[in-house]
Design an enzyme around this catalytic site. Structure first.
Site, short mmCIF file in Angstrom:
data_model
loop_
_atom_site.label_atom_id
_atom_site.label_comp_id
_atom_site.label_asym_id
_atom_site.label_seq_id
_atom_site.Cartn_x
_atom_site.Cartn_y
_atom_site.Cartn_z
N SER A 170 -4.18 6.31 -5.11
CA SER A 170 -5.38 6.03 -5.91
C SER A 170 -5.28 6.73 -7.27
O SER A 170 -4.32 6.51 -8.01
CB SER A 170 -6.63 6.45 -5.13
OG SER A 170 -7.80 6.05 -5.80
N ASP A 235 -8.98 -4.40 -1.29
CA ASP A 235 -9.39 -3.14 -1.93
C ASP A 235 -10.62 -3.38 -2.80
O ASP A 235 -10.60 -4.19 -3.73
CB ASP A 235 -8.23 -2.61 -2.80
CG ASP A 235 -8.42 -1.17 -3.22
OD1 ASP A 235 -9.56 -0.80 -3.56
OD2 ASP A 235 -7.44 -0.40 -3.22
N HIS A 264 -9.72 0.18 0.30
CA HIS A 264 -9.16 1.26 -0.51
C HIS A 264 -8.83 2.50 0.31
O HIS A 264 -7.89 3.21 -0.01
CB HIS A 264 -10.16 1.63 -1.62
CG HIS A 264 -9.59 2.55 -2.66
ND1 HIS A 264 -8.59 2.15 -3.52
CD2 HIS A 264 -9.86 3.85 -2.95
CE1 HIS A 264 -8.28 3.17 -4.32
NE2 HIS A 264 -9.02 4.21 -4.00
#
Length: 287
Positions: A170, A235, A264
């Site tokens: 991320s 996501d 995610h």
């Protein structure tokens, strides 16, 4: 990284759109620290102590495999580092740049489980303003943080670049891409990567503006190491299109892992996640 409100959009474009301001609005969510470092009588050696905020408390055996220390960045901040020794004969060490809203105290249990399953040791750190790190979160600090972690890993443990795998998750893909664009390493893993801050906030953005934050899409073409891109197709934070764009721009990208139905924060729960990592590390990198 969420969408911006009308008020925030006005602030973004009515105020000078400096990258640091965009970064602060879009990205950084440091949690309340879940750990502390307790020093011995000499003040030179630390042990990890988890607070009640941590979701998982470790056994003594787990604590014994975690070595922690502080290092200083080029921007003057002191950041915590942790070496998690999962495998005594591990060929590779992952330099892991974690995601948002977590710190080392929350991540080390994941590192123990991951490292033991893929036969790697894991070295990680907290960004400025996260956990017990000094300073404030910013894009420039983040780049200095990963550089300091890299230098500490090399100097303290004597690990060669070809035996280091850079892993970013991320927001952690931002410092990972920056470091990987400047050093050749054993491999790079980009998990739920973003192309740039503006492209997350405004999905129709087609170019990198001078005030954009986290312009990873413009750096990945400079990565000379093998790159494994991992992204969930559903996501909801960083759209799947970011993973595709990063993959297409990497000169030495290997077969990516697109996790069908993953969002995610749950890619790791799918069986193909560990399978792909094992194949990449134990077979593809060896060959």
């Amino acid at each position: 990284m969420n969408g911006l409100s009308c008020n925030e959009l006005c602030c973004l474009f009515c105020c000078p759109p400096f990258p640091s301001r965009i970064a602060a609005k879009l990205a950084f969510l440091p949690p309340e620290a879940t750990y502390s470092f307790v020093s011995d009588e000499t003040g030179n050696k630390y042990t990890l102590h988890l607070t009640e905020k941590a979701e998982w408390q470790y056994s003594q055996r787990e604590l014994d495999c975690i070595e922690v220390f502080m290092t200083r960045t080029s921007r003057g901040n002191r950041i915590p580092c942790a070496m998690v020794r999962c495998c005594p004969n591990a060929k590779y060490t992952l330099l892991f740049s974690h995601g948002n809203a977590v710190d080392l105290g929350q991540m080390t249990s994941f590192y123990i489980g991951l490292g033991s399953r893929i036969n790697c040791n894991i070295f990680s750190y907290d960004y400025s303003g996260y956990g017990r790190a000094s300073g404030k979160p910013s894009e420039k600090n983040m780049y200095a943080d990963v550089e300091a972690a890299w230098q500490a890993l090399r100097a303290r443990y004597g690990i060669s670049p070809e035996n280091i795998i850079l892993y970013g998750q991320s927001i952690g893909t931002v410092p990972t891409v920056d470091l990987a664009s400047r050093y050749e390493v054993g491999a790079v893993i980009l998990h739920s990567a973003l192309t740039s801050g503006m492209r997350v906030a405004f999905p129709q953005t087609k170019r990198t503006w001078f005030f954009d934050a986290f312009p990873s899409i413009d750096k990945v073409s400079k990565i000379t190491s093998p790159v494994l891109v991992i992204h969930g197709t559903d996501d909801e934070v960083i759209d799947f299109s970011h993973g595709l764009a990063i993959y297409e721009r990497c000169p030495r990208a290997v077969e990516p892992l697109w996790v069908e139905g993953a969002g995610h924060n749950d890619v790791e729960l799918f069986g193909q996640y560990l399978e792909r990592l094992k194949q990449f590390i134990t077979m593809e990198l060896v060959n």
